[in-house]
Write a protein that holds these residues in place. Sequence first.
Motif, mmCIF file in Angstrom:
data_model
loop_
_atom_site.group_PDB
_atom_site.id
_atom_site.type_symbol
_atom_site.label_atom_id
_atom_site.label_comp_id
_atom_site.label_asym_id
_atom_site.label_seq_id
_atom_site.Cartn_x
_atom_site.Cartn_y
_atom_site.Cartn_z
ATOM 1 N N LEU A 1 -93.169 61.165 -39.303
ATOM 2 C CA LEU A 1 -92.489 60.140 -40.100
ATOM 3 C C LEU A 1 -91.764 59.134 -39.199
ATOM 4 O O LEU A 1 -91.844 57.918 -39.416
ATOM 5 C CB LEU A 1 -91.492 60.796 -41.056
ATOM 6 N N ALA A 2 -91.074 59.645 -38.205
ATOM 7 C CA ALA A 2 -90.344 58.765 -37.294
ATOM 8 C C ALA A 2 -91.296 57.858 -36.522
ATOM 9 O O ALA A 2 -91.051 56.653 -36.377
ATOM 10 C CB ALA A 2 -89.500 59.602 -36.330
ATOM 11 N N LEU A 3 -92.405 58.412 -36.028
ATOM 12 C CA LEU A 3 -93.371 57.627 -35.274
ATOM 13 C C LEU A 3 -94.033 56.568 -36.155
ATOM 14 O O LEU A 3 -94.266 55.432 -35.715
ATOM 15 C CB LEU A 3 -94.428 58.546 -34.668
ATOM 16 N N SER A 4 -94.325 56.927 -37.404
ATOM 17 C CA SER A 4 -94.934 55.973 -38.336
ATOM 18 C C SER A 4 -94.047 54.752 -38.530
ATOM 19 O O SER A 4 -94.500 53.608 -38.425
ATOM 20 C CB SER A 4 -95.197 56.649 -39.680
ATOM 21 N N MET A 5 -92.762 54.977 -38.807
ATOM 22 C CA MET A 5 -91.847 53.869 -39.027
ATOM 23 C C MET A 5 -91.536 53.115 -37.741
ATOM 24 O O MET A 5 -91.298 51.908 -37.752
ATOM 25 C CB MET A 5 -90.550 54.380 -39.663
ATOM 26 N N ALA A 6 -91.561 53.819 -36.615
ATOM 27 C CA ALA A 6 -91.363 53.144 -35.330
ATOM 28 C C ALA A 6 -92.510 52.179 -35.062
ATOM 29 O O ALA A 6 -92.298 51.062 -34.568
ATOM 30 C CB ALA A 6 -91.253 54.174 -34.207
ATOM 31 N N LEU A 7 -93.739 52.576 -35.401
ATOM 32 C CA LEU A 7 -94.895 51.701 -35.228
ATOM 33 C C LEU A 7 -94.786 50.465 -36.113
ATOM 34 O O LEU A 7 -95.104 49.348 -35.688
ATOM 35 C CB LEU A 7 -96.185 52.461 -35.549
ATOM 36 N N VAL A 8 -94.323 50.653 -37.353
ATOM 37 C CA VAL A 8 -94.143 49.519 -38.266
ATOM 38 C C VAL A 8 -93.130 48.537 -37.690
ATOM 39 O O VAL A 8 -93.337 47.318 -37.702
ATOM 40 C CB VAL A 8 -93.687 50.005 -39.658
ATOM 41 N N GLY A 9 -92.021 49.057 -37.172
ATOM 42 C CA GLY A 9 -91.000 48.196 -36.588
ATOM 43 C C GLY A 9 -91.491 47.450 -35.361
ATOM 44 O O GLY A 9 -91.238 46.252 -35.204
ATOM 45 N N MET A 10 -92.206 48.139 -34.480
ATOM 46 C CA MET A 10 -92.741 47.500 -33.278
ATOM 47 C C MET A 10 -93.733 46.396 -33.624
ATOM 48 O O MET A 10 -93.814 45.383 -32.926
ATOM 49 C CB MET A 10 -93.406 48.545 -32.379
ATOM 50 N N ASN A 11 -94.479 46.593 -34.701
ATOM 51 C CA ASN A 11 -95.488 45.605 -35.077
ATOM 52 C C ASN A 11 -94.894 44.304 -35.597
ATOM 53 O O ASN A 11 -95.589 43.289 -35.667
ATOM 54 C CB ASN A 11 -96.442 46.196 -36.120
ATOM 55 N N ILE A 12 -93.630 44.310 -35.971
ATOM 56 C CA ILE A 12 -92.975 43.056 -36.369
ATOM 57 C C ILE A 12 -92.927 42.111 -35.166
ATOM 58 O O ILE A 12 -93.278 40.930 -35.270
ATOM 59 C CB ILE A 12 -91.565 43.334 -36.917
#
Length: 299
Positions: A8-19
Amino acid sequence: MLFAYIQLALSMALVGMNISIGKEIVSHLPVFLFSELRFLIAIAILLPLLFWRGEWKSSWSKEEGSVLFWQSFFGVFLFSICMLYGVQWTTATAAGIITSTVPACIALFSFWILKEKLQLNNILAIALSVGGISLITFTGGAQEQSLASMLGNLLVFLAVVSEALFTIFAKRLSGKITPFQMTAAINAISFVMFLPFAIWEAVRFDWGVIPAHIWWLLLYYAVTASVLSFFLWYNGVAKVEASKAGLFTGMMPISAALVAVLFLNEAFTWMHGVGMVLVLASIFVGTQRIRRTETRIEG
């Protein structure tokens, strides 16, 4: 359980980085053309995976098709347009913090659309989110933000609203379609939605001006945003209560801010820090009562 938390943490971290990565890509590629290429790559990955996993679905009911269309329209089409144009006018740091208000928006739409009861902690979470957004939007540390950056922040918030509506529609298909089927279908529908606009941009675009590193970023964005983040999130949510999973959306502003500061050389002001704290507090407060209630019931 720990492995689910990591997913879960990695998934949301990827979303944030993609911004931040999306902000870099759209500085070289038009928004619609970039989105179309992203979906094309995702489909090329997802369709073989559907066959390999034995999840190919050749027919869809009218309800499934309708819900998937609106999911794609709000959660992908409008979200992508508002987010990618928004980050052209505001900072990736501010955009990352604003996107973490998704849980509060979902709570509000659940009250309006699904007629779910709005608890006191939900109201407090929404108030904290609004306060955080206001600090980010109308102040910029020592300097007042420009009208363009305020418009950018507004577009990013509209992307948040679109993402919240995406979640509301997704509830209607819960348990009826597998995560891989839903992900592939949404990418395919979004590909069709963006196609006319992408063609219009493609015939007028000078393909020779794209630096080599942008192609690699595009591939990374497609794999992480359209495939990997979905896979990690759905697998994590399957093992963790939704209220606990919501806490991990706080990884979005953190990862977005880190990437923006480290790689885009954006300034991180104390106002951004206060806004981040308020938004993260809204996520924490918005899930606390639900978690305690579940603990009492289980005990």
